[in-house]
Motif scaffolding. Sequence first.
Motif, PDB file in Angstrom:
ATOM      1  N   ASP A 163       0.821  -1.201   0.000  1.00 54.47           N
ATOM      2  CA  ASP A 163       0.000   0.000   0.000  1.00 54.47           C
ATOM      3  C   ASP A 163       0.860   1.259   0.000  1.00 54.47           C
ATOM      4  OD1 ASP A 163      -2.174  -1.651   0.095  1.00 54.47           O
ATOM      5  OD2 ASP A 163      -2.389  -1.530   2.269  1.00 54.47           O
ATOM      6  N   SER A 164       1.920   1.252   0.824  1.00 58.20           N
ATOM      7  CA  SER A 164       2.772   2.439   0.920  1.00 58.20           C
ATOM      8  C   SER A 164       3.552   2.652  -0.370  1.00 58.20           C
ATOM      9  CB  SER A 164       3.739   2.314   2.100  1.00 58.20           C
ATOM     10  OG  SER A 164       4.557   1.177   1.962  1.00 58.20           O
ATOM     11  N   LEU A 165       3.921   1.556  -1.039  1.00 61.51           N
ATOM     12  CA  LEU A 165       4.612   1.704  -2.321  1.00 61.51           C
ATOM     13  C   LEU A 165       3.675   2.309  -3.363  1.00 61.51           C
ATOM     14  CD1 LEU A 165       6.626  -1.643  -2.535  1.00 61.51           C
ATOM     15  CD2 LEU A 165       7.556   0.654  -2.304  1.00 61.51           C
ATOM     16  N   ALA A 166       2.429   1.836  -3.374  1.00 65.06           N
ATOM     17  CA  ALA A 166       1.470   2.377  -4.330  1.00 65.06           C
ATOM     18  C   ALA A 166       1.197   3.852  -4.050  1.00 65.06           C
ATOM     19  CB  ALA A 166       0.172   1.576  -4.274  1.00 65.06           C
ATOM     20  N   ILE A 222      12.821   3.990  -1.993  1.00 66.59           N
ATOM     21  CA  ILE A 222      13.211   2.956  -2.950  1.00 66.59           C
ATOM     22  C   ILE A 222      14.464   2.233  -2.494  1.00 66.59           C
ATOM     23  CG2 ILE A 222      13.928   2.519  -5.339  1.00 66.59           C
ATOM     24  CD1 ILE A 222      11.039   3.337  -5.125  1.00 66.59           C
ATOM     25  N   THR A 223      15.465   2.988  -2.032  1.00 69.81           N
ATOM     26  CA  THR A 223      16.758   2.388  -1.701  1.00 69.81           C
ATOM     27  C   THR A 223      16.965   2.144  -0.220  1.00 69.81           C
ATOM     28  OG1 THR A 223      17.868   4.530  -1.429  1.00 69.81           O
ATOM     29  CG2 THR A 223      17.767   3.624  -3.658  1.00 69.81           C
ATOM     30  N   GLY A 224      16.186   2.806   0.629  1.00 71.35           N
ATOM     31  CA  GLY A 224      16.403   2.680   2.063  1.00 71.35           C
ATOM     32  C   GLY A 224      17.477   3.619   2.585  1.00 71.35           C
ATOM     33  N   GLU A 225      18.144   4.361   1.673  1.00 74.67           N
ATOM     34  CA  GLU A 225      19.193   5.290   2.092  1.00 74.67           C
ATOM     35  C   GLU A 225      18.550   6.622   2.470  1.00 74.67           C
ATOM     36  OE1 GLU A 225      21.867   5.507  -1.172  1.00 74.67           O
ATOM     37  OE2 GLU A 225      22.694   3.518  -0.851  1.00 74.67           O
ATOM     38  N   LEU A 261       9.223   0.958  -9.402  1.00 70.84           N
ATOM     39  CA  LEU A 261       8.257   0.860  -8.304  1.00 70.84           C
ATOM     40  C   LEU A 261       7.311  -0.316  -8.518  1.00 70.84           C
ATOM     41  CD1 LEU A 261       7.555   2.411  -5.724  1.00 70.84           C
ATOM     42  CD2 LEU A 261       5.896   3.713  -7.055  1.00 70.84           C
ATOM     43  N   ALA A 262       6.837  -0.480  -9.758  1.00 67.68           N
ATOM     44  CA  ALA A 262       5.960  -1.611 -10.059  1.00 67.68           C
ATOM     45  C   ALA A 262       6.701  -2.927  -9.868  1.00 67.68           C
ATOM     46  CB  ALA A 262       5.434  -1.497 -11.494  1.00 67.68           C
ATOM     47  N   GLY A 263       7.981  -2.926 -10.246  1.00 65.94           N
ATOM     48  CA  GLY A 263       8.785  -4.136 -10.048  1.00 65.94           C
ATOM     49  C   GLY A 263       8.934  -4.483  -8.587  1.00 65.94           C
ATOM     50  N   ILE A 264       9.146  -3.461  -7.763  1.00 57.78           N
ATOM     51  CA  ILE A 264       9.270  -3.693  -6.324  1.00 57.78           C
ATOM     52  C   ILE A 264       7.942  -4.207  -5.768  1.00 57.78           C
ATOM     53  CG2 ILE A 264       9.600  -2.542  -4.104  1.00 57.78           C
ATOM     54  CD1 ILE A 264      11.550  -0.648  -5.512  1.00 57.78           C
ATOM     55  N   GLN A 265       6.831  -3.638  -6.218  1.00 55.39           N
ATOM     56  CA  GLN A 265       5.531  -4.115  -5.762  1.00 55.39           C
ATOM     57  C   GLN A 265       5.330  -5.584  -6.118  1.00 55.39           C
ATOM     58  OE1 GLN A 265       3.290  -0.811  -7.667  1.00 55.39           O
ATOM     59  NE2 GLN A 265       2.201  -0.693  -5.732  1.00 55.39           N
ATOM     60  N   ARG A 266       5.736  -5.964  -7.330  1.00 50.82           N
ATOM     61  CA  ARG A 266       5.598  -7.371  -7.736  1.00 50.82           C
ATOM     62  C   ARG A 266       6.441  -8.272  -6.840  1.00 50.82           C
ATOM     63  NH1 ARG A 266       5.673  -5.154 -12.929  1.00 50.82           N
ATOM     64  NH2 ARG A 266       7.897  -5.588 -13.183  1.00 50.82           N
ATOM     65  N   ARG A 343       9.008  -5.495   6.682  1.00 53.85           N
ATOM     66  CA  ARG A 343      10.105  -4.809   7.381  1.00 53.85           C
ATOM     67  C   ARG A 343      11.307  -4.675   6.459  1.00 53.85           C
ATOM     68  NH1 ARG A 343      12.800  -1.879   8.962  1.00 53.85           N
ATOM     69  NH2 ARG A 343      13.899  -1.547  10.931  1.00 53.85           N
ATOM     70  N   ALA A 344      11.583  -5.723   5.688  1.00 47.01           N
ATOM     71  CA  ALA A 344      12.712  -5.693   4.763  1.00 47.01           C
ATOM     72  C   ALA A 344      12.497  -4.655   3.668  1.00 47.01           C
ATOM     73  CB  ALA A 344      12.909  -7.082   4.147  1.00 47.01           C
ATOM     74  N   ALA A 345      11.287  -4.615   3.111  1.00 44.49           N
ATOM     75  CA  ALA A 345      11.006  -3.673   2.018  1.00 44.49           C
ATOM     76  C   ALA A 345      11.212  -2.238   2.466  1.00 44.49           C
ATOM     77  CB  ALA A 345       9.579  -3.872   1.510  1.00 44.49           C
ATOM     78  N   LYS A 346      10.815  -1.939   3.706  1.00 49.13           N
ATOM     79  CA  LYS A 346      10.996  -0.577   4.216  1.00 49.13           C
ATOM     80  C   LYS A 346      12.469  -0.241   4.402  1.00 49.13           C
ATOM     81  CE  LYS A 346       6.521  -0.009   6.487  1.00 49.13           C
ATOM     82  NZ  LYS A 346       5.813   0.181   7.768  1.00 49.13           N
ATOM     83  N   ALA A 347      13.318  -1.269   4.540  1.00 47.10           N
ATOM     84  CA  ALA A 347      14.756  -1.044   4.715  1.00 47.10           C
ATOM     85  C   ALA A 347      15.507  -1.153   3.387  1.00 47.10           C
ATOM     86  CB  ALA A 347      15.318  -2.050   5.722  1.00 47.10           C
ATOM     87  N   GLY A 348      14.781  -1.243   2.268  1.00 47.63           N
ATOM     88  CA  GLY A 348      15.443  -1.339   0.968  1.00 47.63           C
ATOM     89  C   GLY A 348      15.934  -2.733   0.641  1.00 47.63           C
ATOM     90  N   VAL A 349      15.454  -3.753   1.375  1.00 41.63           N
ATOM     91  CA  VAL A 349      15.809  -5.154   1.102  1.00 41.63           C
ATOM     92  C   VAL A 349      14.561  -5.830   0.545  1.00 41.63           C
ATOM     93  CG1 VAL A 349      16.577  -7.346   2.079  1.00 41.63           C
ATOM     94  CG2 VAL A 349      17.504  -5.198   2.961  1.00 41.63           C
ATOM     95  N   LEU A 350      14.604  -6.200  -0.722  1.00 41.60           N
ATOM     96  CA  LEU A 350      13.438  -6.764  -1.386  1.00 41.60           C
ATOM     97  C   LEU A 350      13.575  -8.278  -1.450  1.00 41.60           C
ATOM     98  CD1 LEU A 350      13.390  -4.114  -4.224  1.00 41.60           C
ATOM     99  CD2 LEU A 350      12.107  -4.083  -2.087  1.00 41.60           C
ATOM    100  N   VAL A 351      12.757  -8.957  -0.669  1.00 37.04           N
ATOM    101  CA  VAL A 351      12.839 -10.418  -0.579  1.00 37.04           C
ATOM    102  C   VAL A 351      11.959 -11.011  -1.666  1.00 37.04           C
ATOM    103  CG1 VAL A 351      12.478 -12.423   0.893  1.00 37.04           C
ATOM    104  CG2 VAL A 351      13.204 -10.256   1.903  1.00 37.04           C
ATOM    105  N   LYS A 352      12.607 -11.594  -2.674  1.00 29.70           N
ATOM    106  CA  LYS A 352      11.867 -12.191  -3.779  1.00 29.70           C
ATOM    107  C   LYS A 352      11.517 -13.639  -3.472  1.00 29.70           C
ATOM    108  CE  LYS A 352      12.410 -13.268  -8.642  1.00 29.70           C
ATOM    109  NZ  LYS A 352      13.399 -13.422  -9.702  1.00 29.70           N
TER     110      LYS A 352
END
Length: 708
Positions: A163-166, A222-225, A261-266, A343-352
């Motif tokens: 939701d926050s990414l969208a 996007i990056t967590g930085e 952003l769409a890629g991260i959401q996926r 939690r990972a996504a908010k820190a810029g770590v995208l768990v696929k």
Amino acid sequence: MPGYEKSGHETSGHDAHAGHDMSGHGGHGDHVGQFRRLFWIMLVLAVPTVALNPMFAMLLGYDLPDATWASWVSPVLGTVIYLWGGRPFLSGAVSELRSRKPGMMTLISLAITVAFVSSLGASLGLLAHELDVWWELALLVVIMLLGHWLEMRSLAQTASALDSLAALLPDEAARVAEDGTVTTVAPTDLRVGDLVVVRPGGRVPADGEVASGSADVDESMITGESRPVRRTVGDAVVAGTVATDDALRVRITAVGEDTALAGIQRLVADAQASSTKTQRLADRAAGWLFWYALGAAALTIALWLVFGTPEQALIRAITVLVIACPHALGLAIPLVVSLSTERAAKAGVLVKDRLALERMRTVDTVLFDKTGTLTAGEPVVAHLATAGGTTEDELLALAAAAEADSQHPLARAIVDRAAEREIEVPQATGFRSLTAVGVEATVPTPQGARRVAVGGPALLRERGLDPLPDADAWAHDGATVLHVVVSPEPGPGPHDDEHGHEHGHAAGEVVGAFALADAIRPESREAVDALHRRGIKVVMITGDAEPVARAVGRELGIDQVFAGVRPEDKDAKVAELQHDGRVVAMVGDGVNDAPALAQADVGIAIGAGTDVAIASAGVILASSDPRAVLSIIELSHASYRKMQQNLWWAAGYNIAAVPLAAGVLAPVGFVMPMAVGAILMSASTVIVALNAQLLRRTDLDPAHLASR
């Protein structure tokens, strides 16, 4: 840059919760409100159902009205509670039985159905009045709805990453027409090639490239930085990032599903839909618990029929079925992995791939690709030396002036160093690129115009000049060495030969030299040291020649170095480490490392904030900070701890509570009331949910983790 020779070269639903949906289809977010409303409605209906129930009144010792209507309040409202309030559980049980996977919903439905049938039979005079348990049915449904409401709310919160990414995308974009007019359009109306204005404080509506202007861009989402990054003409910007101080004009390069952003959401959605070994274990345990509870209920009925009464047997069996519901067990793992993904996504770590996150805690070797991972992938001036009385500032001014019109990365490195030191660079004329030699230009100096050449070893050989003493040591460490040669401006007359070299002018004088090397990220040493403190071996792999790789490895304290490895051979090196019994995490830039990322036990793509669809990596780091690997390790350990705690609590609680519900302590005078069983079961669920929520406190800041 032509002619710049280099020492070495770069080769380039959870099944158990299917019935949480109000219609039995298993949704989360939009059902929180429905469960909340249903709970409050059932609670209101439960009050008179319980208060006017003869068995409850007898239990507490108060008298009921003699009116006939009072005796039918509990049966009527209890039936409504069963059919309306129990619908989510009944529909869920149907789904479980259709899929031949009886579990939690089947147990709940069995318990409330048995309670309903026995109570209805007692009210109609078909069964003994002791089996009138409308009050327990009402409390059971209300308590179960409360537990499910809390669970739905928790699961809906885990979707907040999506939701926050969208929500990062702006509601509108300012598109610039060919005639210069600006019109407001929806981001969905943008097309590749459109020019948009991003005003100060505004969000970039789609991925693009800065066409004009420069601004500090906040890319933390996007990056967590946390620090804004300066973006200027030619730099890429990502949808959802914020121009903090100045306006930008951005040429759109990707829209819709093609944006980062769409890629991260996926990725987040795929990760939340994927399963883990621990989750599969929990699912199997829930299935085992169903048969355990069913067997315990049957045994309870048999024993109470022998040593007690049919009414006691039925009550005990219902209590067993209620308390044995694997509700907490079904929630134990999905909630942990969902929260960890968020939690990972908010820190810029995208768990696929959640399995990759789960395996990360067992990794004992981290293999870093050098270029673009431990290093920035761009040359910088590492050293410089002067000769002939020239100062460092004068050397930089001469070289930067000669290189100003070149777009080669080595030229850019020299020009950037001069800019960093705020050196005034004179305007050169007559720029020429000398094939296989270097560059040359006429530069005005206080002594008059001089011809300044910058080049590698071929320049010195052509002019018969000797390199500076420091050059050999620099080259030995893998640096690219460029010398600066100054000669008088040639007079008229000489002509170029077929190679473009002038005849008739002096060889010139070497006034200095530069050592240029791939810039090592300042965070790389911290990452290596922190991994060593955790007992993890660090290995580096690169296509660079041995001297370059050795120099970087020595500076960073790398344990083992693989040099001169072609991209297609990197996976063999990973396999070699695995053959030695190592559990390997491969960290690469995701460009040439796909086979190695796929071969590794955990593949980690780093610095992929604008290219997140990397099929070979299980984890993608939106930032380029190698310390972020520590965040994955920390999250893996924290998630595993929560999974284990929840599994032990949920399964252990059920296994221990079932005998109590069956009445194993009846000989010593303790018999657990059914309502207490329902309360304890729901309390177990709440405990598991609260324990999982503690994951939100996990510190994933790479800088903090590297300092520990």
